[in-house]
Design a protein around this motif. Structure first.
Motif, short mmCIF file in Angstrom:
data_model
loop_
_atom_site.label_atom_id
_atom_site.label_comp_id
_atom_site.label_asym_id
_atom_site.label_seq_id
_atom_site.Cartn_x
_atom_site.Cartn_y
_atom_site.Cartn_z
N ILE A 74 32.04 30.54 31.56
CA ILE A 74 32.96 31.00 32.60
C ILE A 74 34.14 30.05 32.61
N ASP A 75 35.35 30.61 32.50
CA ASP A 75 36.57 29.80 32.37
C ASP A 75 37.06 29.37 33.74
N VAL A 76 36.36 28.40 34.33
CA VAL A 76 36.76 27.84 35.61
C VAL A 76 36.70 26.32 35.53
N LYS A 77 37.34 25.67 36.50
CA LYS A 77 37.31 24.21 36.59
C LYS A 77 36.62 23.83 37.89
N VAL A 78 35.61 22.96 37.80
CA VAL A 78 34.84 22.57 38.97
C VAL A 78 35.12 21.11 39.31
N ASN A 79 35.47 20.85 40.58
CA ASN A 79 35.59 19.48 41.07
C ASN A 79 34.19 18.97 41.39
N GLU A 80 33.71 18.00 40.63
CA GLU A 80 32.33 17.56 40.75
C GLU A 80 32.07 16.74 42.01
N THR A 82 33.83 17.61 45.20
CA THR A 82 33.96 18.51 46.35
C THR A 82 33.28 19.86 46.14
N GLY A 83 33.05 20.23 44.88
CA GLY A 83 32.49 21.55 44.60
C GLY A 83 33.52 22.66 44.58
N GLU A 84 34.80 22.33 44.68
CA GLU A 84 35.84 23.35 44.61
C GLU A 84 35.92 23.91 43.19
N VAL A 85 36.02 25.23 43.10
CA VAL A 85 36.11 25.91 41.81
C VAL A 85 37.50 26.52 41.68
N SER A 86 38.22 26.16 40.61
CA SER A 86 39.57 26.66 40.40
C SER A 86 39.61 27.63 39.23
N VAL A 87 40.29 28.76 39.44
CA VAL A 87 40.51 29.74 38.38
C VAL A 87 42.01 29.78 38.11
N ARG A 88 42.40 29.60 36.85
CA ARG A 88 43.83 29.56 36.52
C ARG A 88 44.51 30.89 36.83
N GLU A 107 36.52 38.10 34.46
CA GLU A 107 36.11 36.71 34.72
C GLU A 107 35.47 36.58 36.09
N LEU A 108 36.02 37.25 37.08
CA LEU A 108 35.44 37.21 38.43
C LEU A 108 34.07 37.88 38.46
N SER A 109 33.90 38.93 37.64
CA SER A 109 32.62 39.64 37.63
C SER A 109 31.50 38.78 37.05
N LYS A 110 31.87 37.75 36.29
CA LYS A 110 30.88 36.79 35.78
C LYS A 110 30.66 35.65 36.78
N PHE A 111 31.75 35.22 37.40
CA PHE A 111 31.67 34.04 38.27
C PHE A 111 31.07 34.34 39.64
N ILE A 112 31.55 35.40 40.30
CA ILE A 112 31.14 35.66 41.69
C ILE A 112 29.63 35.85 41.85
N PRO A 113 28.97 36.66 41.02
CA PRO A 113 27.52 36.81 41.19
C PRO A 113 26.77 35.49 41.03
N LEU A 114 27.22 34.64 40.09
CA LEU A 114 26.56 33.36 39.88
C LEU A 114 26.79 32.43 41.07
N TYR A 115 28.01 32.41 41.56
CA TYR A 115 28.36 31.57 42.72
C TYR A 115 27.52 32.00 43.93
N SER A 116 27.43 33.30 44.13
CA SER A 116 26.64 33.84 45.23
C SER A 116 25.16 33.51 45.06
N GLN A 168 29.48 44.70 41.89
CA GLN A 168 28.19 44.77 42.56
C GLN A 168 27.31 43.61 42.10
N PHE A 169 26.62 42.98 43.07
CA PHE A 169 25.70 41.89 42.75
C PHE A 169 24.70 41.79 43.90
N PRO A 170 23.53 41.20 43.67
CA PRO A 170 22.42 41.25 44.63
C PRO A 170 22.74 40.75 46.04
#
Length: 217
Positions: A74-80, A82-88, A107-116, A168-170
């Motif tokens: 997943i093409d995101v940057k995580v602040n280790e 604070t936990g903030e996730v940045s998407v360019r 990209e969001l369809s991969k990231f959002i379900p995992l984040y949730s 859609q995600f669980p």
């Protein structure tokens, strides 16, 4: 003729009674102050304990988040810290646009379900994370008003996509009430410098009792 020698003088007794009364009042006040002091100390200890528990939960959540995202493409940057996730911005939008690109949705369809999934994997996370704030950010290029409006429109575009039937995600019914959109404009950008890294959408979680406005530069 009045004989003063026969008049009873009880001045010393009255002074003694008054002294006993004031001593009793002083003892009572000291007791009250002692009770308040103990209550104050107990409250401070409880607040400190709650703060430490919150910090511990934050560290655990950030560790889980970093670990899961690093293990997925997943093409995101995580602040280790604070936990903030940045998407360019370039992944999500064309320049100057607030319409999500197809690759941005992918990209969001991969990231959002995992984040949730991470939020709802632990009852403590689910209970204590009160908000997932989606922040739009811009560089300092252009006017302040334009950048503020664009950043808000982009955060709303991401929010609408998460709410839409396309994604859609669980844990969607549980996640959506926690989401809040915010436009930050160029507030955190380098002044008078068009830095591409300033143009982004940030996902930030907020624990209960925290200030919803990010203080991290």
């Amino acid at each position: 003729m009045l004989n003063f020698n026969k008049v009873p003088l009880n001045i010393e007794d009255e002074d003694s009674d008054n002294s006993s009364f004031y001593l009793a009042i002083a003892d009572l006040m000291s007791g009250v102050l002692m009770v308040f002091a103990l209550l104050f100390i107990t409250t401070l200890l409880q607040l400190q304990e709650a703060k430490e528990q919150l910090s511990q939960q934050r560290r655990i959540f950030v560790g889980e988040l970093v670990g899961h995202l690093k293990g997925n493409e997943i093409d995101v940057k995580v602040n280790e810290e604070t936990g903030e996730v940045s998407v360019r911005e370039a992944i999500l939008f064309d320049e100057g646009s607030a319409q999500l690109k197809p690759e941005g949705k992918a990209e969001l369809s991969k990231f959002i379900p995992l984040y949730s999934q991470i939020i709802f994997s632990n009852p403590d996370f689910e209970r204590e994370i009160s908000r997932v704030i989606i922040e739009g950010h811009t560089s300092s290029k252009g006017s302040y008003e334009t950048n503020m409006e664009l950043s808000l429109m982009r955060s709303l575009a991401v929010t609408r996509y998460i709410f839409s039937e396309e994604l859609q995600f669980p844990n969607k019914p549980e996640l959506t009430p926690k989401i809040m959109a915010a436009g930050r404009g160029e507030i955190e950008a380098e002044p008078e410098y068009d830095n591409p890294s300033d143009r982004k959408v940030v996902f930030r979680f907020q624990f209960r009792g925290e200030n919803p406005i990010s203080e991290n530069p």
